[in-house]
Motif scaffolding. Structure first.
Motif, PDB file in Angstrom:
ATOM      1  N   LEU A 164       0.852  -1.183   0.000  1.00  0.00           N
ATOM      2  CA  LEU A 164       0.000   0.000   0.000  1.00  0.00           C
ATOM      3  C   LEU A 164       0.892   1.239   0.000  1.00  0.00           C
ATOM      4  O   LEU A 164       1.864   1.314   0.756  1.00  0.00           O
ATOM      5  CB  LEU A 164      -0.892   0.009   1.243  1.00  0.00           C
ATOM      6  N   ILE A 165       0.546   2.200  -0.859  1.00  0.00           N
ATOM      7  CA  ILE A 165       1.340   3.417  -0.991  1.00  0.00           C
ATOM      8  C   ILE A 165       0.485   4.609  -0.595  1.00  0.00           C
ATOM      9  O   ILE A 165      -0.633   4.779  -1.084  1.00  0.00           O
ATOM     10  CB  ILE A 165       1.867   3.592  -2.429  1.00  0.00           C
ATOM     11  N   ASP A 166       0.996   5.414   0.310  1.00  0.00           N
ATOM     12  CA  ASP A 166       0.285   6.610   0.776  1.00  0.00           C
ATOM     13  C   ASP A 166       1.224   7.799   0.646  1.00  0.00           C
ATOM     14  O   ASP A 166       2.019   8.100   1.552  1.00  0.00           O
ATOM     15  CB  ASP A 166      -0.153   6.437   2.235  1.00  0.00           C
ATOM     16  N   ALA A 167       1.190   8.457  -0.495  1.00  0.00           N
ATOM     17  CA  ALA A 167       2.025   9.630  -0.756  1.00  0.00           C
ATOM     18  C   ALA A 167       1.287  10.524  -1.739  1.00  0.00           C
ATOM     19  O   ALA A 167       0.691  10.043  -2.717  1.00  0.00           O
ATOM     20  CB  ALA A 167       3.380   9.227  -1.321  1.00  0.00           C
ATOM     21  N   ALA A 168       1.329  11.801  -1.509  1.00  0.00           N
ATOM     22  CA  ALA A 168       0.639  12.744  -2.383  1.00  0.00           C
ATOM     23  C   ALA A 168       1.284  12.743  -3.759  1.00  0.00           C
ATOM     24  O   ALA A 168       2.518  12.738  -3.868  1.00  0.00           O
ATOM     25  CB  ALA A 168       0.694  14.146  -1.779  1.00  0.00           C
ATOM     26  N   PRO A 169       0.478  12.740  -4.831  1.00  0.00           N
ATOM     27  CA  PRO A 169       1.049  12.731  -6.189  1.00  0.00           C
ATOM     28  C   PRO A 169       1.929  13.950  -6.457  1.00  0.00           C
ATOM     29  O   PRO A 169       2.882  13.867  -7.237  1.00  0.00           O
ATOM     30  CB  PRO A 169      -0.187  12.732  -7.089  1.00  0.00           C
ATOM     31  N   GLY A 170       1.644  15.054  -5.814  1.00  0.00           N
ATOM     32  CA  GLY A 170       2.428  16.263  -6.072  1.00  0.00           C
ATOM     33  C   GLY A 170       3.619  16.446  -5.158  1.00  0.00           C
ATOM     34  O   GLY A 170       4.265  17.503  -5.200  1.00  0.00           O
ATOM     35  N   LEU A 171       3.943  15.457  -4.336  1.00  0.00           N
ATOM     36  CA  LEU A 171       5.070  15.586  -3.413  1.00  0.00           C
ATOM     37  C   LEU A 171       6.380  15.481  -4.195  1.00  0.00           C
ATOM     38  O   LEU A 171       6.662  14.451  -4.812  1.00  0.00           O
ATOM     39  CB  LEU A 171       5.011  14.495  -2.342  1.00  0.00           C
ATOM     40  N   VAL A 172       7.152  16.546  -4.175  1.00  0.00           N
ATOM     41  CA  VAL A 172       8.422  16.609  -4.891  1.00  0.00           C
ATOM     42  C   VAL A 172       9.539  16.823  -3.862  1.00  0.00           C
ATOM     43  O   VAL A 172       9.433  17.686  -2.976  1.00  0.00           O
ATOM     44  CB  VAL A 172       8.427  17.757  -5.919  1.00  0.00           C
ATOM     45  N   ILE A 173      10.583  16.040  -3.978  1.00  0.00           N
ATOM     46  CA  ILE A 173      11.738  16.198  -3.090  1.00  0.00           C
ATOM     47  C   ILE A 173      12.971  16.480  -3.926  1.00  0.00           C
ATOM     48  O   ILE A 173      12.960  16.295  -5.164  1.00  0.00           O
ATOM     49  CB  ILE A 173      11.960  14.953  -2.215  1.00  0.00           C
ATOM     50  N   ARG A 174      14.029  16.927  -3.263  1.00  0.00           N
ATOM     51  CA  ARG A 174      15.292  17.195  -3.948  1.00  0.00           C
ATOM     52  C   ARG A 174      16.341  16.282  -3.336  1.00  0.00           C
ATOM     53  O   ARG A 174      16.732  16.445  -2.176  1.00  0.00           O
ATOM     54  CB  ARG A 174      15.707  18.653  -3.797  1.00  0.00           C
ATOM     55  N   ALA A 175      16.772  15.290  -4.103  1.00  0.00           N
ATOM     56  CA  ALA A 175      17.727  14.305  -3.621  1.00  0.00           C
ATOM     57  C   ALA A 175      18.335  13.596  -4.811  1.00  0.00           C
ATOM     58  O   ALA A 175      18.043  13.926  -5.974  1.00  0.00           O
ATOM     59  CB  ALA A 175      17.048  13.314  -2.677  1.00  0.00           C
ATOM     60  N   ASP A 176      19.179  12.613  -4.533  1.00  0.00           N
ATOM     61  CA  ASP A 176      19.745  11.771  -5.581  1.00  0.00           C
ATOM     62  C   ASP A 176      18.756  10.632  -5.816  1.00  0.00           C
ATOM     63  O   ASP A 176      18.613   9.731  -4.975  1.00  0.00           O
ATOM     64  CB  ASP A 176      21.110  11.241  -5.140  1.00  0.00           C
ATOM     65  N   ALA A 177      18.077  10.665  -6.929  1.00  0.00           N
ATOM     66  CA  ALA A 177      17.010   9.703  -7.182  1.00  0.00           C
ATOM     67  C   ALA A 177      17.524   8.268  -7.178  1.00  0.00           C
ATOM     68  O   ALA A 177      16.874   7.366  -6.633  1.00  0.00           O
ATOM     69  CB  ALA A 177      16.332  10.017  -8.524  1.00  0.00           C
ATOM     70  N   GLU A 178      18.695   8.051  -7.767  1.00  0.00           N
ATOM     71  CA  GLU A 178      19.225   6.694  -7.835  1.00  0.00           C
ATOM     72  C   GLU A 178      19.520   6.149  -6.437  1.00  0.00           C
ATOM     73  O   GLU A 178      19.171   5.006  -6.113  1.00  0.00           O
ATOM     74  CB  GLU A 178      20.504   6.683  -8.675  1.00  0.00           C
ATOM     75  N   GLN A 179      20.130   6.974  -5.578  1.00  0.00           N
ATOM     76  CA  GLN A 179      20.472   6.520  -4.238  1.00  0.00           C
ATOM     77  C   GLN A 179      19.228   6.318  -3.374  1.00  0.00           C
ATOM     78  O   GLN A 179      19.146   5.342  -2.612  1.00  0.00           O
ATOM     79  CB  GLN A 179      21.424   7.517  -3.578  1.00  0.00           C
ATOM     80  N   VAL A 180      18.257   7.214  -3.499  1.00  0.00           N
ATOM     81  CA  VAL A 180      17.020   7.041  -2.733  1.00  0.00           C
ATOM     82  C   VAL A 180      16.304   5.763  -3.157  1.00  0.00           C
ATOM     83  O   VAL A 180      15.773   5.019  -2.315  1.00  0.00           O
ATOM     84  CB  VAL A 180      16.108   8.274  -2.907  1.00  0.00           C
ATOM     85  N   GLN A 181      16.306   5.477  -4.461  1.00  0.00           N
ATOM     86  CA  GLN A 181      15.655   4.248  -4.921  1.00  0.00           C
ATOM     87  C   GLN A 181      16.384   3.011  -4.399  1.00  0.00           C
ATOM     88  O   GLN A 181      15.740   2.017  -4.037  1.00  0.00           O
ATOM     89  CB  GLN A 181      15.606   4.217  -6.448  1.00  0.00           C
ATOM     90  N   ARG A 182      17.693   3.076  -4.326  1.00  0.00           N
ATOM     91  CA  ARG A 182      18.446   1.939  -3.781  1.00  0.00           C
ATOM     92  C   ARG A 182      18.081   1.714  -2.313  1.00  0.00           C
ATOM     93  O   ARG A 182      17.891   0.574  -1.873  1.00  0.00           O
ATOM     94  CB  ARG A 182      19.940   2.189  -3.922  1.00  0.00           C
ATOM     95  N   VAL A 183      17.963   2.799  -1.565  1.00  0.00           N
ATOM     96  CA  VAL A 183      17.609   2.680  -0.149  1.00  0.00           C
ATOM     97  C   VAL A 183      16.223   2.076  -0.008  1.00  0.00           C
ATOM     98  O   VAL A 183      15.999   1.136   0.780  1.00  0.00           O
ATOM     99  CB  VAL A 183      17.686   4.060   0.546  1.00  0.00           C
ATOM    100  N   LEU A 184      15.264   2.592  -0.778  1.00  0.00           N
ATOM    101  CA  LEU A 184      13.898   2.085  -0.688  1.00  0.00           C
ATOM    102  C   LEU A 184      13.821   0.626  -1.131  1.00  0.00           C
ATOM    103  O   LEU A 184      13.096  -0.176  -0.532  1.00  0.00           O
ATOM    104  CB  LEU A 184      12.970   2.954  -1.541  1.00  0.00           C
TER     105      LEU A 184
END
Length: 474
Positions: free
Chosen positions: A344-364
């Protein structure tokens, strides 16, 4: 010579020597002051007694004493005149010419201890020759009072001689006491401390040599505690160094294996790309999953190599929408709201963050994969929840599951490589690398809870420094 003296004074035994001398001298001064006051009282009391004997000799002769004998009696008593009061009448018994006026009168019957000390100190510092009157009680109750007049000079000289003897004796006692204490402190404290220092210096040169572990020998309780603490620290450090060496060797071996395995998987990825062109519909549907699995295996090998070399690149910050990434991570693990386990995913569609997308995806991916493996190990249905949001300071992402929770051993070393594995056979690299990647963003990866109802992690990425050009390289 001066440098040697300064070096001695900067040692523990040297300073203790100085303190000992100072305190002994202070004690002797505290003894000297009342002693000199007592000496003055005894001197005057002796003069009163001699004067009383002389006056009694005169009274016994019914006043038939020649002037020569009277002068001899006064000279023997060391006084100029004697006044004896036997009843209500004050009687001048012996007398001679007083060379100058009387400058002070002291009544030994009325003075208290502090008065006697003050008067004695005043005599010592006054070099002038003075005539004084002294009043006291006759011995053997031979009258009501006795009064004499005498010179202060001879008394002062005897007081100075007595004081000098006390000071010389005090200095001698101080030197002997200080020397004894110096050698005692050196034997009981300084030498054991030097032994500890020498051991620490030798141990620093070869910290893995178990023969250099300190053996406590001190009998003083505090030194014994310090030596035992040093022994325990050295023992634990040797074990930690051996473990570190083994982990380093293991890491080197893993790095070699990961390197070779990456080459093999890269070749397998090329073959998978060719198979993707097969006209068989079943093969066409399976190939993307095969390619994804091989890609993840290649990424795992590269992560292992990067961790071993500590060459993780700094985060390249960029703005991106977070919900699509959460959906991609879930899809990459084959999860959806209808699968087992459900995601189940609960996150607003318009939520934008500033980070390294590749590293955040690896963590997740690491967190979601761990959650799925925990649920699969239970053999029952469960749920993985991904949620995200923001506050004034941070963006946050929660990854939770309804699994059995982490074992106690895993929680103790959760983010330590090769020690914090959450499943049997794991190396514990995933969470260690994830925590390192999050720290690279200035954030933190935390375990919110882990019990029989499930486990929940939270990722916090700070907005400070990420909103403007002052942030990390992007």
């Amino acid at each position: 010579m001066a440098r040697l003296g300064s070096r001695i004074l900067n040692t523990l035994s040297g300073r203790f020597l100085l303190l000992t001398v100072a305190f002994v001298m202070l004690a002797e001064v505290l003894i000297f002051v009342p002693s000199i006051a007592r000496f003055r009282v005894d001197y005057l009391q002796l003069r009163l007694e001699k004067a009383q004997i002389a006056s009694l000799a005169l009274l016994a002769g019914d006043g038939m004493v020649t002037p020569e004998l009277e002068a001899e009696l006064l000279a023997n008593a060391g006084v100029f005149n004697v006044v004896l009061r036997r009843d209500e009448v004050r009687q001048l018994v012996l007398s001679s010419e007083i060379p100058e006026p009387i400058s002070a009168t002291y009544d030994l019957r009325m003075d208290g201890p502090f008065d006697l000390i003050r008067e004695a100190m005043a005599v010592l510092v006054d070099p002038q020759e003075r005539i004084i009157r002294v009043i006291g009680n006759p011995v053997q109750q031979a009258g009501l009072l006795i009064e004499i007049t005498l010179r202060q000079g001879p008394m002062r000289l005897e007081m100075l001689e007595y004081g000098l003897r006390i000071l010389v004796l005090s200095a001698l006692i101080s030197v002997i006491t200080a020397a004894l204490l110096f050698f005692a402190v050196r034997r009981l404290l300084v030498l054991p401390i030097r032994r500890v220092v020498r051991n620490m210096q030798a141990y620093a040169g070869a910290p893995e040599d178990a023969r250099l572990v300190f053996t406590p020998t001190a009998r003083v309780a505090e030194l014994r505690d310090a030596e035992e603490a040093l022994q325990q620290m050295q023992t634990e450090l040797i074990g930690a160094l051996r473990q570190k060496e083994r982990l380093a060797q293991l890491g080197g071996a893993v790095a070699k294996i990961a390197h070779d395995l990456r080459n093999i998987l890269t070749s397998a990825q090329l073959f998978a790309d060719r198979i993707e062109q097969s006209p068989d519909p079943g093969v066409a549907r399976a190939v993307p999953k095969l390619v994804g699995s091989i890609s993840r295996a290649v990424n795992l090998c590269e992560s292992t190599l990067a961790f071993g070399k500590a060459e993780e690149h700094p985060p390249r910050l960029a703005r991106f929408a977070l919900r699509p990434m959460l959906e991609d991570v879930a899809e990459g693990e084959g999860l959806s709201p209808t699968t087992e386990p459900a995601c189940l995913i609960d996150a607003a569609p318009g939520l934008v963050i500033r980070a390294d997308a590749e590293q955040v995806q690896r963590v997740l991916s690491n967190l979601v994969r761990n959650a799925r493996q925990a649920l699969d190990a239970t053999g029952r249905a469960g749920t993985i929840e991904l949620s995200a949001g923001e506050d004034e300071q941070d963006w946050w992402i929660r990854v939770g599951d309804t699994g059995p929770g982490l074992p106690p051993k895993a929680r103790e070393h959760l983010f330590q490589a090769f020690q914090g594995s959450v499943r049997k056979g794991g190396m514990g690299l995933g969470l260690a690398i994830s925590a390192e990647l999050v720290r690279g963003h200035g954030g933190r990866l935390e375990l919110l809870r882990s019990d029989e109802e499930g486990t929940e992690f939270i990722i916090r990425l700070p907005k400070l420094g990420a909103e403007g050009d002052a942030g990390l390289a992007g």
